[in-house]
Design an enzyme around this catalytic site. Structure first.
Site, PDB file in Angstrom:
ATOM      1  CB  CYS A 157      -0.919   0.024   1.213  1.00  0.00           C
ATOM      2  SG  CYS A 157      -2.307  -1.053   0.967  1.00  0.00           S
TER       3      CYS A 157
HETATM    4  N1  CO8 Z   1     -20.595  -9.526   5.032  1.00  0.00           N
HETATM    5  C1  CO8 Z   1     -21.151  -9.731   6.232  1.00  0.00           C
HETATM    6  N2  CO8 Z   1     -20.450  -9.956   7.350  1.00  0.00           N
HETATM    7  C2  CO8 Z   1     -19.115  -9.937   7.256  1.00  0.00           C
HETATM    8  C3  CO8 Z   1     -18.453  -9.707   6.037  1.00  0.00           C
HETATM    9  C4  CO8 Z   1     -19.255  -9.505   4.894  1.00  0.00           C
HETATM   10  N3  CO8 Z   1     -18.693  -9.295   3.682  1.00  0.00           N
HETATM   11  N4  CO8 Z   1     -17.126  -9.723   6.247  1.00  0.00           N
HETATM   12  C5  CO8 Z   1     -16.943  -9.971   7.548  1.00  0.00           C
HETATM   13  N5  CO8 Z   1     -18.134 -10.108   8.164  1.00  0.00           N
HETATM   14  C6  CO8 Z   1     -18.371 -10.429   9.551  1.00  0.00           C
HETATM   15  C7  CO8 Z   1     -17.168 -11.030  10.227  1.00  0.00           C
HETATM   16  O1  CO8 Z   1     -17.029 -12.395   9.924  1.00  0.00           O
HETATM   17  C8  CO8 Z   1     -17.474 -10.780  11.679  1.00  0.00           C
HETATM   18  O2  CO8 Z   1     -18.421 -11.712  12.141  1.00  0.00           O
HETATM   19  P1  CO8 Z   1     -18.351 -12.274  13.640  1.00  0.00           P
HETATM   20  O3  CO8 Z   1     -18.493 -11.053  14.509  1.00  0.00           O
HETATM   21  O4  CO8 Z   1     -19.483 -13.218  13.710  1.00  0.00           O
HETATM   22  O5  CO8 Z   1     -17.002 -12.910  13.776  1.00  0.00           O
HETATM   23  C9  CO8 Z   1     -18.166  -9.408  11.643  1.00  0.00           C
HETATM   24  O6  CO8 Z   1     -18.647  -9.259  10.307  1.00  0.00           O
HETATM   25  C10 CO8 Z   1     -17.211  -8.282  11.946  1.00  0.00           C
HETATM   26  O7  CO8 Z   1     -15.997  -8.507  11.230  1.00  0.00           O
HETATM   27  P2  CO8 Z   1     -14.727  -7.646  11.403  1.00  0.00           P
HETATM   28  O8  CO8 Z   1     -14.432  -7.419  12.863  1.00  0.00           O
HETATM   29  O9  CO8 Z   1     -13.630  -8.227  10.532  1.00  0.00           O
HETATM   30  O10 CO8 Z   1     -15.270  -6.291  10.757  1.00  0.00           O
HETATM   31  P3  CO8 Z   1     -14.610  -4.892  10.761  1.00  0.00           P
HETATM   32  O11 CO8 Z   1     -15.540  -3.915  11.314  1.00  0.00           O
HETATM   33  O12 CO8 Z   1     -13.217  -4.925  11.315  1.00  0.00           O
HETATM   34  O13 CO8 Z   1     -14.478  -4.585   9.178  1.00  0.00           O
HETATM   35  C11 CO8 Z   1     -12.743  -4.569   7.529  1.00  0.00           C
HETATM   36  C12 CO8 Z   1     -13.702  -5.418   8.345  1.00  0.00           C
HETATM   37  C13 CO8 Z   1     -13.591  -3.673   6.619  1.00  0.00           C
HETATM   38  C14 CO8 Z   1     -11.861  -5.465   6.659  1.00  0.00           C
HETATM   39  C15 CO8 Z   1     -11.894  -3.684   8.476  1.00  0.00           C
HETATM   40  O14 CO8 Z   1     -11.369  -4.452   9.518  1.00  0.00           O
HETATM   41  C16 CO8 Z   1     -10.758  -2.977   7.783  1.00  0.00           C
HETATM   42  O15 CO8 Z   1     -10.935  -2.275   6.801  1.00  0.00           O
HETATM   43  N6  CO8 Z   1      -9.554  -3.073   8.358  1.00  0.00           N
HETATM   44  C17 CO8 Z   1      -8.404  -2.366   7.857  1.00  0.00           C
HETATM   45  C18 CO8 Z   1      -7.803  -3.183   6.835  1.00  0.00           C
HETATM   46  C19 CO8 Z   1      -6.731  -2.493   6.070  1.00  0.00           C
HETATM   47  O16 CO8 Z   1      -6.591  -1.309   5.987  1.00  0.00           O
HETATM   48  N7  CO8 Z   1      -5.964  -3.305   5.447  1.00  0.00           N
HETATM   49  C20 CO8 Z   1      -5.003  -2.874   4.565  1.00  0.00           C
HETATM   50  C21 CO8 Z   1      -5.081  -3.835   3.442  1.00  0.00           C
HETATM   51  S1  CO8 Z   1      -4.544  -3.211   1.955  1.00  0.00           S
HETATM   52  C22 CO8 Z   1      -2.870  -3.371   1.867  1.00  0.00           C
HETATM   53  O17 CO8 Z   1      -2.167  -3.377   2.796  1.00  0.00           O
HETATM   54  C23 CO8 Z   1      -2.313  -3.553   0.506  1.00  0.00           C
HETATM   55  C24 CO8 Z   1      -2.101  -4.966   0.242  1.00  0.00           C
HETATM   56  C25 CO8 Z   1      -1.757  -5.162  -1.174  1.00  0.00           C
HETATM   57  C26 CO8 Z   1      -2.907  -5.078  -2.108  1.00  0.00           C
HETATM   58  C27 CO8 Z   1      -3.640  -6.353  -2.203  1.00  0.00           C
HETATM   59  C28 CO8 Z   1      -4.363  -6.485  -3.520  1.00  0.00           C
HETATM   60  C29 CO8 Z   1      -5.225  -7.714  -3.588  1.00  0.00           C
END
Ligand code: CO8
Length: 377
Positions: A157
């Protein structure tokens, strides 16, 4: 030493195809239903874990993403395939990433009022390159007819901000006179569209910037010029964002389709750990110039999650910034890896006034954080 280094032009190439949350979730849920039906006996015996369903409302609330652009849409929503169908190109054809890069580069050159002959270095910086060699940057250099040197660099990123950091140093040191920094983020091949936790996160795009000295920008009369006051980069090792696919995979005798070979993360941990790191990084960087967050007129922040950006800017400013101060583009572009903050810059810089300050910052896998303090000339 050159006294002043500037960004004199930026370019954005957006793919023609997009996928809304609703379309993506509909395909994933049909895939999950089919998977669960086919594997019902194994799921009942607890040998296979049932696929949970995804939700468009969850995606928008948890991330701020409503839609994403994709280089190729064909195949992504096909539940028998669940990945884009990108045909291989022959050795004598331009590669997908070089083509995306050239589109964005031409737009940046236009804004900077520059010809390819004015450029003498090309950096292609992104999360993945589609092959190791010849470098995509050298292919772009060849396609544009640029004389000088070119190289690829990967910093997930933070590839774009880290490459701008390199370009800044090259101009300041006099080892290049004008650098094209290009970010062809072709993320969709690495997205696991069968995983509801990550199927919605990424989009494809290409961005580019021209970096040169203030003197050379003045000779061609670019209209929107930003002095780079300084750059700051930091990395701290973390396993929370990973992709295990690489050139050694072939001899590991592993399944290249396995979930760990694609992008995967501990999203909640990333959110919690990266936000305070980014806020500290930014305030320390501003302090180098005796600036506080209140001096910053525009925040071009990494575009991974709207709630992360809100948290970081609230921590820095003690208030919610306006949409004009801290533009969000991830609603329509999703997370475009290193290109996100550059898209925000591209779409939201032309209204700024001379003397205004801007802060460009990326944060993500590595972990890596990169920032530039900019001042409109
Ligand atoms: N629909 C419904 N429910 C879902 C979904 C979905 N699609 N996805 C997850 N849930 C569920 C989970 O399973 C969980 O259920 P339970 O409570 O029963 O376990 C519940 O929803 C809550 O899940 P989370 O706690 O994971 O939810 P968050 O509020 O944390 O949101 C996010 C998830 C949106 C992923 C959030 O955590 C986030 O954005 N985090 C930051 C991530 C970030 O910035 N990462 C950087 C990645 S990018 C990068 O570094 C570059 C990499 C290289 C590029 C890659 C290209 C492919």
């Amino acid at each position: 030493m050159t006294s002043s280094v500037v960004i004199s032009g930026s370019g954005l190439w957006t793919p023609t195809h997009s996928i809304s949350n609703e379309e993506l979730v509909d395909a994933y849920n049909r895939y999950a239903e089919n998977f669960n039906r086919t594997n019902q006996a194994a799921i009942d015996n607890q040998e296979v874990v049932a696929k949970p369903f995804s939700s468009a409302e969850f995606i928008q609330k948890a991330s701020g993403i409503k839609s994403r652009y994709v280089y190729v849409k064909d195949g992504v929503l096909d539940i028998e395939r669940m990945r884009p169908n990108i045909p291989e190109r022959a050795d004598d054809e331009i590669s997908d990433q070089a083509e995306m890069a050239v589109f964005a580069a031409n737009k940046a050159l236009l804004e900077a009022n520059k010809q390819p002959s004015d450029i003498d270095a090309v950096i292609v910086a992104c999360a993945y390159t589609q092959r190791s060699y010849p470098a995509i940057a050298i292919e772009v250099q060849g396609a544009l007819g640029i004389e000088g040197f070119a190289f690829d660099m990967l910093v997930a990123c933070s590839a774009a901000t880290f490459a701008l950091h390199r370009a800044y140093e090259m101009i300041a040191a006099g080892t290049a006179k004008a650098v094209l920094v290009i970010n062809p983020e072709l993320t969709s091949p690495q997205v696991n569209y069968c995983d509801r936790d990550s199927h919605f996160i990424f989009g494809d795009v290409a961005t580019a910037m021209v970096v040169e000295s203030a003197e050379s920008a003045a000779t061609t009369g670019a209209e929107h010029v930003f002095e780079i006051l300084s750059t700051k980069a930091v990395t701290t090792y973390s396993n929370n964002i990973r992709s295990n696919f690489g050139y050694v995979s072939r001899v590991n005798d592993v399944d290249p389709f396995a979930a760990d070979k694609l992008f995967h993360q501990e999203g909640r941990k990333v959110f919690k750990e990266v936000c305070p790191m980014a806020a500290t990084h930014i305030s320390e960087h501003l302090a180098r110039h005796h600036l506080t967050p209140e001096h910053v007129n525009r925040w071009w922040l990494h575009q991974a999650n709207i709630n992360m950006n809100t948290l970081i800017t609230r921590k820095l400013l003690g208030r919610q910034p306006s949409a004009q101060e801290a533009p969000i583009v991830l609603d329509s572009y999703a997370n475009t890896a290193s290109a996100g903050s550059i898209i925000a810059f591209n779409l939201h810089h032309q209204d700024m006034h001379s003397g205004d300050y801007g802060l460009l910052c990326s944060f993500g896998a590595g972990y890596s954080i990169g920032s530039l303090v900019l001042k409109k000339i």
